[in-house]
Design an enzyme around this catalytic site. Structure first.
Site, PDB file in Angstrom:
ATOM      1  N   TYR A  40       2.820   3.959  -0.947  1.00  0.00           N
ATOM      2  CA  TYR A  40       3.645   2.898  -0.361  1.00  0.00           C
ATOM      3  C   TYR A  40       3.476   2.924   1.153  1.00  0.00           C
ATOM      4  CZ  TYR A  40       7.834   0.142   0.798  1.00  0.00           C
ATOM      5  OH  TYR A  40       8.707  -0.799   1.276  1.00  0.00           O
TER       6      TYR A  40
ATOM      7  N   ASP B 185      -1.342   7.310   7.031  1.00  0.00           N
ATOM      8  CA  ASP B 185       0.054   6.885   7.082  1.00  0.00           C
ATOM      9  C   ASP B 185       0.945   8.130   7.063  1.00  0.00           C
ATOM     10  OD1 ASP B 185       2.596   5.972   6.815  1.00  0.00           O
ATOM     11  OD2 ASP B 185       2.218   4.693   5.076  1.00  0.00           O
TER      12      ASP B 185
ATOM     13  N   LYS C 155      10.298   7.171  10.543  1.00  0.00           N
ATOM     14  CA  LYS C 155      11.274   8.179  10.115  1.00  0.00           C
ATOM     15  C   LYS C 155      11.640   9.187  11.222  1.00  0.00           C
ATOM     16  CE  LYS C 155      10.015   7.380   5.314  1.00  0.00           C
ATOM     17  NZ  LYS C 155      11.073   6.828   4.487  1.00  0.00           N
TER      18      LYS C 155
HETATM   19  N1  PMP Z   1       4.816   4.439   4.835  1.00  0.00           N
HETATM   20  C1  PMP Z   1       5.314   5.464   4.121  1.00  0.00           C
HETATM   21  C2  PMP Z   1       4.420   6.600   3.776  1.00  0.00           C
HETATM   22  C3  PMP Z   1       6.656   5.463   3.742  1.00  0.00           C
HETATM   23  O1  PMP Z   1       7.144   6.483   3.031  1.00  0.00           O
HETATM   24  C4  PMP Z   1       7.480   4.365   4.105  1.00  0.00           C
HETATM   25  C5  PMP Z   1       8.949   4.289   3.714  1.00  0.00           C
HETATM   26  N2  PMP Z   1       9.417   5.204   2.868  1.00  0.00           N
HETATM   27  C6  PMP Z   1       6.909   3.330   4.835  1.00  0.00           C
HETATM   28  C7  PMP Z   1       5.577   3.401   5.196  1.00  0.00           C
HETATM   29  C8  PMP Z   1       7.729   2.139   5.265  1.00  0.00           C
HETATM   30  O2  PMP Z   1       8.641   2.509   6.228  1.00  0.00           O
HETATM   31  P1  PMP Z   1       9.970   1.648   6.480  1.00  0.00           P
HETATM   32  O3  PMP Z   1      10.804   1.809   5.256  1.00  0.00           O
HETATM   33  O4  PMP Z   1      10.566   2.257   7.706  1.00  0.00           O
HETATM   34  O5  PMP Z   1       9.557   0.240   6.700  1.00  0.00           O
END
Ligand code: PMP
Length: 431
Positions: A144, A239, A267
């Protein structure tokens, strides 16, 4: 456990907000029951609207590496807020957080702050397409990267928990430029590149696939992906929204010695306030406007409160011993989970790296989850749901889905971990 007030609030929320939540997994659809409405947090604990206390292993889905409401972060936010909350003009705080990140994460030379992980990944891909002049991107099923159109293809997190098809509303043409591979399958990536290598702008990957549970990379897999990108002129995007400042202070790239072209962050970098970032090699980042022509902007980007929270969090995290202690306590927890399952004769796959952990209840012994297909095939999600509620009753708040990772903070002492392990042993015995 009395949950009357959460039930009342959830009923009202469902009239006002789709599904009663502002992000799907919060609704407990993966485990059933009423989501707890949280009233406050302190250290390792949260309290719901009925006054029930829980030890928290979700930690706002990762950001709260120091625990809830750490004094250093609250102080930084309050002092900054007293001077104003946003200017839409540059501040020294942005330099300060940028310096910290450049100092901590090996591959990063320049950084652009945004407001979420979604924005970070979306912008990173636009940048990769701008730099390479190519359109296709490669992602992995069950990973994701936020909810941008081209990334909502075989996505993990809530999409996986709810068992949704690729989202309606994503234009076919957009989805068509996203190529999907199986995580941990380097041979699959090699054949795709052999066929379409000249059209691929970038590969985007979670270094640990932690939006389908907790799936570590096979030895050499991530470097193998990067090598393929190099051979074919594509960019390698790591990511690290979840793994950044969690797998090690320098992220997964420091842990495994990787040197990605672009890194996505989120995060922890915002210390519990809304921040994301994309960052990387200077030659690439210089393509971003106004240094270059790839456009990306944000009214609240680099927000002073968010910068202050991030700076305070990273400063604390870098103090001697702080990070290592969280790692030790995360190990204690994960070993204890594996031990409890073994004692109860329950097939389980547990893993931890840095301050992240995860575990799967398996349908049978001797199988292993290595990608999204095996996660769907082998994971006993109903058993997790039962376990989740037994833990909740005992005052432990785990992710409300069998397909999410868990987090430990600096506020989780060995004593707190031990009391969680006691609850785990009891709950496993009852399964
Ligand atoms: N990339 C990863 C690896 C994530 O775990 C997440 C959210 N859990 C995101 C992108 C998206 O981040 P956000 O929820 O702050 O938009």
């Amino acid at each position: 456990m009395n949950t009357q007030e959460s039930e009342r609030l959830f009923a009202r929320a469902q009239e006002l907000i789709p599904g009663g939540v502002n992000s799907p997994v919060r609704a407990f659809r993966g485990v059933g029951g009423t989501p707890r409405f949280i009233e406050r947090g302190a250290g390792a604990f949260i309290w719901d609207a009925d006054g029930n206390q829980y030890t928290d292993y979700v930690l706002s889905w990762g950001p709260l590496v120091l625990g809830h409401a750490p004094e250093v972060v609250l102080k930084a936010i309050a002092e900054t807020a007293a001077k104003g909350t946003s200017y839409g003009a540059p501040t020294a705080l942005e330099n300060q957080l940028a310096e910290q990140v450049v100092g901590m994460v090996p591959s990063i030379e320049q950084i652009r702050f945004v407001n979420s992980g979604t924005e970070a990944c979306m912008s990173a891909l636009r940048l990769a397409r701008a730099v390479t002049g190519r359109e296709k991107i490669v992602k992995f099923s069950g990973c994701y990267h936020g909810h941008a159109d081209m990334l909502l293809v075989q996505a993990g997190s809530g999409v996986a928990t709810l068992g949704l098809p690729d989202s309606p509303g994503v234009p076919k043409a957009t989805a068509a430029s996203t190529l999907t591979l199986s995580y941990n399958d380097l041979e699959g990536a090699k054949s795709l590149f052999a066929e379409l290598g000249t059209e691929i702008a970038a590969v985007i990957v979670e270094p640990i696939a932690a939006n389908m549970g907790f799936v570590p990379p096979a030895d050499g897999y991530l470097q193998g992906l990067h090598d393929l990108c190099k051979q074919h002129g594509a960019l390698f995007i790591l990511d690290e929204v979840m793994t950044g400042f969690r797998v090690s202070p320098g992220g997964a790239q420091a842990y495994w010695g990787l040197d990605p072209d672009i890194t996505c962050l989120g995060k922890v970098i915002g210390g519990g306030l809304p921040v994301g970032a994309y960052a990387g090699k200077k030659a690439i980042m210089q393509q971003v406007a106004p240094a270059g022509t790839m456009y990306q902007a944000g009214t609240l980007s680099g927000n002073p409160l968010a910068m202050a929270a991030g700076i305070a969090t990273l400063t604390e995290l870098q103090k001697p011993g702080v990070f290592d202690e969280i790692v030790q306590n995360t190990h204690l927890l994960t070993q204890g989970i594996a031990h409890a399952a073994a004692q109860a004769g329950i097939p389980l796959q547990a893993g931890t790296i840095g301050t992240m952990f995860g575990f799967y209840f398996l349908k049978e012994d001797g199988v292993q989850v290595t990608d999204y297909a095996t996660a769907k095939q082998y994971v006993d999600a109903p058993r997790y749901a039962t376990f989740f509620h037994k833990m909740l009753e005992r005052g432990v708040y785990l992710a409300p889905s069998a397909f999410e990772a868990g987090f430990v903070s600096a506020a989780h002492t060995p004593e707190i971990i031990q009391s969680t392990l006691d609850a785990i042993q009891e709950s496993m015995r009852e399964l």
